[in-house]
Scaffold this motif. Structure first.
Motif, PDB file in Angstrom:
ATOM      1  N   TYR A 321     -11.763   2.178  -5.371  1.00  0.00           N
ATOM      2  CA  TYR A 321     -12.213   2.772  -4.110  1.00  0.00           C
ATOM      3  C   TYR A 321     -12.902   1.702  -3.276  1.00  0.00           C
ATOM      4  O   TYR A 321     -13.805   1.015  -3.749  1.00  0.00           O
ATOM      5  CB  TYR A 321     -13.171   3.937  -4.365  1.00  0.00           C
ATOM      6  N   ARG A 331      -8.751   4.787  -1.286  1.00  0.00           N
ATOM      7  CA  ARG A 331      -8.194   4.452  -2.596  1.00  0.00           C
ATOM      8  C   ARG A 331      -7.135   3.367  -2.413  1.00  0.00           C
ATOM      9  O   ARG A 331      -6.197   3.520  -1.633  1.00  0.00           O
ATOM     10  CB  ARG A 331      -7.591   5.682  -3.251  1.00  0.00           C
ATOM     11  N   GLU A 365     -13.078  11.109  -3.567  1.00  0.00           N
ATOM     12  CA  GLU A 365     -11.667  11.286  -3.295  1.00  0.00           C
ATOM     13  C   GLU A 365     -11.392  10.620  -1.959  1.00  0.00           C
ATOM     14  O   GLU A 365     -12.331  10.348  -1.191  1.00  0.00           O
ATOM     15  CB  GLU A 365     -11.287  12.760  -3.270  1.00  0.00           C
TER      16      GLU A 365
END
Length: 403
Positions: A321, A331, A365
């Protein structure tokens, strides 16, 4: 019958309403949870590191044992009484230094006898030669040819006897020399195995003492056989550096060079034995000492390096990341090279100067907003600077002063 059907219908309607209400409550709670989980304003605390460009050394780590570069057990080559011990235990000696003196008198006497025997035989040879001259001068008128031939044979035998005398003298001289035992190499003497006054024999297996050459000193270590091709390939470009550490790897002891790759692989262990040569000027290595070794294979120049903690292992590839614009997590798929000492070489996926997440990534995420340690410090400092009850307005200060 009719009353029973009506009663059953009412229960079914009640149960259906109860189930519908429960389902609505569950869906509402789930929607709220999703809203909380996907709240775009939520900041995820993380720890980051900056990718940098630098040289990256590649090592092969192993365990090894130090051993003397040369080890000699000093033994006597003659029998006799020890009249002098000229060294101390643990002393450093140079090649040629006196160690032990054995009583040389018996061997000196034997040498004197051999010298005297040779002188006697030389006198006999001279006499035989004069007799031959006389025989040859008078010829067969006063003697026979057989006597002349016999005299010549006697001279030849006497000359051979003189050669034997010379050999005996040389042998005895060597025996006399052997009564003085000197250091064959330079090094450190171990325990003294004999004392002055002892009778020593040439057949004694224990010896007088041992001498270990520890400047330089050797370190023997092994590497897996699959590393052998790369080691041999790198040796074509020059000697390889070897560093010795304490067995726990915490303290560096000495630096040296790889001097030998064994001529065969050990098939029982699947490893190849190597030998490093260390000057050992600081005397930090000692024969028998267990050490950790680091063989410098190569140094990769100007590569992008990030902490190994930032590299995540996915099902099919590695990724990390990266903190992008607006503190958003991105990512990135990685192509990773060497990983060593908590650092990883990145061949593609991250550029120098970019920040990668090293801790806290389990909540991330793509697109998540991250909170950096500097952000948290600033927030804490801001909260400390704000007094309880909020900031005091200027008008309130005026009222207080008037009172």
């Amino acid at each position: 019958m009719l009353r029973s059907l009506v009663k059953t219908f009412i229960w079914l309607v009640f149960l259906a309403g109860l189930a519908g209400g429960g389902y609505w409550v569950w869906q509402h709670h789930r929607a709220e949870t999703r809203t909380v989980e996907k709240n775009p304003d939520e900041r995820v605390p993380v720890t980051v590191a900056t990718a940098e460009t630098r040289n990256f050394p590649v090592y092969f780590d192993s365990l090894g044992t130090a051993q003397a570069w040369n080890m000699v057990t000093v033994r006597s080559r003659v029998d006799g009484e020890i009249t002098k011990v000229a060294f101390d235990e643990g002393q450093f000696v140079k090649a040629g230094d006196l160690l032990i003196q054995i009583d040389p008198r018996p061997y000196q006497a034997a040498l004197d006898q051999a010298v005297a025997k040779k002188a006697q035989d030389e006198a006999n040879l001279a006499n035989l030669k004069r007799d031959l001259q006389r025989f040859e001068k008078v010829g067969t008128l006063a003697t026979t040819q057989q006597q002349i031939d016999t005299q010549r044979s006697n001279i030849t035998q006497q000359e051979s006897l003189l050669k034997a005398d010379a050999g005996a003298i040389a042998n005895t001289e060597v025996q006399v020399v052997y009564t003085t035992i000197k250091a064959p190499i330079s090094g450190r003497v171990g325990f003294r195995l004999v004392d002055q006054g002892n009778i020593i024999h040439a057949g004694d297996t224990g010896g007088v003492a041992t001498i270990a050459q520890i400047q330089p000193i050797a370190v023997i270590f092994t590497e897996p056989e699959e590393r052998l091709p790369r080691i041999l390939d790198e040796l074509k470009h020059g000697p390889l550096s070897v560093t010795a550490f304490t067995s726990d790897g915490k303290q560096e002891l000495a630096k040296g060079q790889l001097s030998l790759v064994d001529n065969q692989v050990d098939t029982t262990t699947g490893s190849i034995k190597l030998k490093g040569r260390f000057p050992n000027t600081e005397m930090t290595l000692w024969p028998g000492l267990t050490v950790a070794t680091r063989l410098l294979i190569t140094t990769e120049k100007n590569v992008v390096v990030i902490p190994d903690a930032a590299v995540q292992r996915g099902p099919d590839k590695m990724f990390a990341y990266v903190v992008g614009p607006g503190r958003k997590a991105e990512r990135r798929d990685l192509v990773v090279g060497e990983i060593q000492d908590g650092q990883a070489v990145i061949k593609s996926g991250v550029k120098a100067g970019e920040q990668v997440v090293t801790a806290g990534y389990y909540r991330l995420e793509p697109g998540s907003t991250v909170e950096l340690p500097d952000d948290r410090k600033k927030e804490e400092q801001k909260q400390k600077a704000t007094p309880p009850g909020g900031p005091v307005s200027e008008s309130k200060h005026t009222v207080l002063e008037a009172e």
